[in-house]
Design a protein around this motif. Structure first.
Motif, PDB file in Angstrom:
ATOM      1  N   ILE A   1      10.373   8.113  10.160  1.00 51.06           N
ATOM      2  CA  ILE A   1       9.176   8.079   9.306  1.00 51.06           C
ATOM      3  C   ILE A   1       8.393   6.803   9.586  1.00 51.06           C
ATOM      4  CG2 ILE A   1       8.310   7.966   6.932  1.00 51.06           C
ATOM      5  CD1 ILE A   1       9.420  10.697   7.621  1.00 51.06           C
ATOM      6  N   CYS A   2       7.093   6.957   9.822  1.00 49.53           N
ATOM      7  CA  CYS A   2       6.218   5.794   9.930  1.00 49.53           C
ATOM      8  C   CYS A   2       4.963   6.091   9.102  1.00 49.53           C
ATOM      9  CB  CYS A   2       5.874   5.468  11.384  1.00 49.53           C
ATOM     10  SG  CYS A   2       4.944   6.721  12.230  1.00 49.53           S
ATOM     11  N   PHE A   3       4.225   5.060   8.784  1.00 54.63           N
ATOM     12  CA  PHE A   3       3.050   5.209   7.935  1.00 54.63           C
ATOM     13  C   PHE A   3       1.797   4.806   8.697  1.00 54.63           C
ATOM     14  CE2 PHE A   3       6.586   4.656   5.051  1.00 54.63           C
ATOM     15  CZ  PHE A   3       6.383   5.696   4.162  1.00 54.63           C
ATOM     16  N   THR A   4       0.767   5.608   8.539  1.00 56.31           N
ATOM     17  CA  THR A   4      -0.541   5.309   9.098  1.00 56.31           C
ATOM     18  C   THR A   4      -1.432   4.901   7.932  1.00 56.31           C
ATOM     19  OG1 THR A   4      -0.227   6.947  10.826  1.00 56.31           O
ATOM     20  CG2 THR A   4      -2.485   6.221  10.412  1.00 56.31           C
ATOM     21  N   ILE A   5      -2.047   3.721   8.027  1.00 57.70           N
ATOM     22  CA  ILE A   5      -2.900   3.224   6.948  1.00 57.70           C
ATOM     23  C   ILE A   5      -4.283   2.927   7.526  1.00 57.70           C
ATOM     24  CG2 ILE A   5      -3.239   1.427   5.212  1.00 57.70           C
ATOM     25  CD1 ILE A   5      -0.160   0.995   5.303  1.00 57.70           C
ATOM     26  N   THR A   6      -5.291   3.562   6.947  1.00 58.45           N
ATOM     27  CA  THR A   6      -6.677   3.273   7.314  1.00 58.45           C
ATOM     28  C   THR A   6      -7.392   2.763   6.076  1.00 58.45           C
ATOM     29  OG1 THR A   6      -7.407   5.529   6.861  1.00 58.45           O
ATOM     30  CG2 THR A   6      -6.732   5.039   9.118  1.00 58.45           C
ATOM     31  N   TYR A   7      -8.441   1.985   6.300  1.00 54.39           N
ATOM     32  CA  TYR A   7      -9.224   1.483   5.175  1.00 54.39           C
ATOM     33  C   TYR A   7     -10.693   1.446   5.531  1.00 54.39           C
ATOM     34  CZ  TYR A   7      -9.231  -3.015   7.627  1.00 54.39           C
ATOM     35  OH  TYR A   7      -9.388  -4.010   8.557  1.00 54.39           O
ATOM     36  N   ARG A   8     -11.518   1.448   4.481  1.00 58.02           N
ATOM     37  CA  ARG A   8     -12.959   1.290   4.647  1.00 58.02           C
ATOM     38  C   ARG A   8     -13.528   0.596   3.424  1.00 58.02           C
ATOM     39  NH1 ARG A   8     -15.576   6.183   2.538  1.00 58.02           N
ATOM     40  NH2 ARG A   8     -13.949   7.595   1.870  1.00 58.02           N
ATOM     41  N   LYS A   9     -14.775   0.184   3.532  1.00 59.23           N
ATOM     42  CA  LYS A   9     -15.459  -0.602   2.496  1.00 59.23           C
ATOM     43  C   LYS A   9     -14.808  -1.968   2.305  1.00 59.23           C
ATOM     44  CE  LYS A   9     -17.560   3.143  -0.107  1.00 59.23           C
ATOM     45  NZ  LYS A   9     -17.877   3.654  -1.426  1.00 59.23           N
TER      46      LYS A   9
ATOM     47  N   LEU B   1       0.821  -1.212   0.000  1.00 57.95           N
ATOM     48  CA  LEU B   1       0.000   0.000   0.000  1.00 57.95           C
ATOM     49  C   LEU B   1       0.853   1.258   0.000  1.00 57.95           C
ATOM     50  CD1 LEU B   1      -2.809  -1.254   2.333  1.00 57.95           C
ATOM     51  CD2 LEU B   1      -3.136  -0.412   0.003  1.00 57.95           C
ATOM     52  N   VAL B   2       1.961   1.243   0.731  1.00 57.75           N
ATOM     53  CA  VAL B   2       2.874   2.393   0.732  1.00 57.75           C
ATOM     54  C   VAL B   2       3.426   2.611  -0.670  1.00 57.75           C
ATOM     55  CG1 VAL B   2       5.105   3.238   1.577  1.00 57.75           C
ATOM     56  CG2 VAL B   2       3.450   2.258   3.182  1.00 57.75           C
TER      57      VAL B   2
ATOM     58  N   PRO C   1       8.554   8.572   1.409  1.00 57.62           N
ATOM     59  CA  PRO C   1       9.513   9.218   2.300  1.00 57.62           C
ATOM     60  C   PRO C   1      10.244   8.169   3.127  1.00 57.62           C
ATOM     61  CG  PRO C   1       7.239   9.822   2.870  1.00 57.62           C
ATOM     62  CD  PRO C   1       7.182   8.936   1.687  1.00 57.62           C
ATOM     63  N   THR C   2      11.502   8.414   3.390  1.00 57.06           N
ATOM     64  CA  THR C   2      12.295   7.474   4.184  1.00 57.06           C
ATOM     65  C   THR C   2      12.990   8.233   5.299  1.00 57.06           C
ATOM     66  OG1 THR C   2      14.208   7.758   2.740  1.00 57.06           O
ATOM     67  CG2 THR C   2      12.738   5.928   2.233  1.00 57.06           C
TER      68      THR C   2
ATOM     69  N   THR D   1       4.218   9.916   8.469  1.00 56.64           N
ATOM     70  CA  THR D   1       4.317  10.751   9.664  1.00 56.64           C
ATOM     71  C   THR D   1       5.749  10.735  10.176  1.00 56.64           C
ATOM     72  OG1 THR D   1       2.153   9.835  10.225  1.00 56.64           O
ATOM     73  CG2 THR D   1       3.183  11.232  11.850  1.00 56.64           C
ATOM     74  N   ASP D   2       6.215  11.887  10.646  1.00 54.62           N
ATOM     75  CA  ASP D   2       7.541  11.974  11.270  1.00 54.62           C
ATOM     76  C   ASP D   2       7.318  11.891  12.769  1.00 54.62           C
ATOM     77  OD1 ASP D   2      10.001  12.636  12.277  1.00 54.62           O
ATOM     78  OD2 ASP D   2      10.362  14.217  10.824  1.00 54.62           O
TER      79      ASP D   2
END
Length: 86
Positions: free
Chosen positions: A46-54, A32-33, A41-42, A83-84
Motif C-alpha cells: 500500500i502506498c499513498f498518492t497525495i495531490t494538492y491545490r490552492k 494527511l493520511v 489501509p495498511t 494504491t496497491d
C-alpha cells in the motif's frame, strides 16, 4: 517588546472533499493520511498518492511524496488516494 511565539492559528482545509481544521504552518504526508482515512489501509504494497491545490504562491499545486511536508494555507485542497502497488 519580547519576541514571543504566537500560538499556531487554526486553518480550514479540505481533505478528500471533507473540511478539516488543522493548526500549524506545515502538514506532513502522514498527517494527511490520518485526516483522509478513519482506518488507513495498511499492507506491504500500500502506498499513498497525495495531490494538492490552492497552495502558496510559489507552488500553488503539486504532489506530496511520503515523508514530505508542505506549507498550508486556508482553503487548500488535498486529495489522498491509497494504491496497491503489487
Amino acid at each position: 517588546m519580547k519576541n514571543e511565539k504566537k500560538p499556531n492559528k487554526e486553518l480550514s482545509i479540505v481533505v478528500n472533499g471533507r473540511e478539516k481544521t488543522v493548526s500549524g504552518k506545515t502538514i506532513s504526508s502522514d498527517e494527511l493520511v490520518e485526516l483522509a482515512f478513519d482506518n488507513p489501509p495498511t499492507g506491504e504494497f500500500i502506498c499513498f498518492t497525495i495531490t494538492y491545490r490552492k497552495g502558496h504562491g510559489n507552488k500553488p499545486d503539486g504532489n506530496l511524496a511520503e515523508g514530505e511536508m508542505v506549507k498550508v494555507k486556508k482553503g487548500m485542497i488535498f486529495n489522498v488516494t491509497a494504491t496497491d502497488k503489487s
